[in-house]
Motif scaffolding. Structure first.
Motif, PDB file in Angstrom:
ATOM      1  N   GLU A  37       0.839  -1.209   0.000  1.00 33.95           N
ATOM      2  CA  GLU A  37       0.000   0.000   0.000  1.00 33.95           C
ATOM      3  C   GLU A  37       0.871   1.254   0.000  1.00 33.95           C
ATOM      4  O   GLU A  37       0.614   2.225  -0.721  1.00 33.95           O
ATOM      5  CB  GLU A  37      -0.941  -0.006   1.213  1.00 33.95           C
ATOM      6  N   SER A  38       1.930   1.201   0.805  1.00 29.34           N
ATOM      7  CA  SER A  38       2.856   2.343   0.868  1.00 29.34           C
ATOM      8  C   SER A  38       3.514   2.577  -0.496  1.00 29.34           C
ATOM      9  O   SER A  38       3.607   3.710  -0.971  1.00 29.34           O
ATOM     10  CB  SER A  38       3.917   2.068   1.937  1.00 29.34           C
ATOM     11  N   LYS A  40       2.349   1.623  -3.348  1.00 28.68           N
ATOM     12  CA  LYS A  40       1.294   2.054  -4.274  1.00 28.68           C
ATOM     13  C   LYS A  40       1.072   3.561  -4.145  1.00 28.68           C
ATOM     14  O   LYS A  40       0.990   4.276  -5.149  1.00 28.68           O
ATOM     15  CB  LYS A  40       0.001   1.284  -3.968  1.00 28.68           C
ATOM     16  N   GLN A  41       0.987   4.048  -2.892  1.00 30.45           N
ATOM     17  CA  GLN A  41       0.795   5.485  -2.677  1.00 30.45           C
ATOM     18  C   GLN A  41       1.995   6.277  -3.185  1.00 30.45           C
ATOM     19  O   GLN A  41       1.841   7.343  -3.784  1.00 30.45           O
ATOM     20  CB  GLN A  41       0.563   5.769  -1.182  1.00 30.45           C
ATOM     21  N   GLU A  42       3.184   5.732  -2.951  1.00 31.24           N
ATOM     22  CA  GLU A  42       4.405   6.382  -3.428  1.00 31.24           C
ATOM     23  C   GLU A  42       4.399   6.471  -4.959  1.00 31.24           C
ATOM     24  O   GLU A  42       4.735   7.515  -5.539  1.00 31.24           O
ATOM     25  CB  GLU A  42       5.612   5.568  -2.959  1.00 31.24           C
ATOM     26  N   GLU A  44       1.756   6.466  -6.895  1.00 27.54           N
ATOM     27  CA  GLU A  44       0.725   7.424  -7.286  1.00 27.54           C
ATOM     28  C   GLU A  44       1.238   8.846  -7.131  1.00 27.54           C
ATOM     29  O   GLU A  44       1.014   9.692  -8.002  1.00 27.54           O
ATOM     30  CB  GLU A  44      -0.544   7.207  -6.452  1.00 27.54           C
ATOM     31  N   GLN A  45       1.945   9.130  -6.025  1.00 28.56           N
ATOM     32  CA  GLN A  45       2.518  10.459  -5.813  1.00 28.56           C
ATOM     33  C   GLN A  45       3.560  10.772  -6.887  1.00 28.56           C
ATOM     34  O   GLN A  45       3.582  11.864  -7.454  1.00 28.56           O
ATOM     35  CB  GLN A  45       3.166  10.564  -4.422  1.00 28.56           C
TER      36      GLN A  45
END
Length: 133
Positions: A37-38, A40-42, A44-45
């Motif tokens: 998840e981390s 994935k967020q990274e 996306e950012q």
């Protein structure tokens, strides 16, 4: 019975060991999901930043293209103005040469008229002298 107790104890120890291992795997699974998840967020950012940078660069590129077109037009206008100024300068030179030529012709004509006048004056003086005699 002792054998059964021993087997029961071993089974419990095995079960506890497997339960601990399962808890460890669950923890590892949970950690992997958090990591996933981390990441994935990274991503996306990062993708968002890259899109923003791409858009910014696209805008800058469009500005540069626009500036290039304007500079090209300005250069063409300056070129046309220089050609016009050169043409006008050449025309002015030709006119100056023509006027200079006309001036020389007038000077020559003036010199001829002056000579004619001197010749006529001498003739008149000679006629007057002859008349007086």
């Amino acid at each position: 019975r002792a054998q059964t107790d021993l087997e029961l104890r071993q089974t419990r120890e095995e079960r506890n060991s497997l339960s601990s291992a399962l808890d460890g795997l669950k923890l590892s699974q949970s950690q992997l999901e958090e990591l996933h998840e981390s990441e994935k967020q990274e991503r996306e950012q990062t993708n968002l930043k890259l899109r923003e940078e791409r858009d910014s660069l696209g805008y800058a590129l469009e500005q540069l293209k626009s500036d290039l077109v304007r500079l090209g037009e300005a250069h063409e206008n300056e070129k046309q103005e220089r050609m016009q100024a050169t043409s006008e300068l050449e025309q002015t030179r030709e006119e100056r040469c023509s006027l200079h030529s006309e001036l020389e012709q007038l000077r020559t004509r003036y010199a001829q008229l002056e000579q004619n006048h001197e010749g006529q004056k001498r003739e008149k003086d000679q006629i007057d002298t002859e008349l007086e005699e």
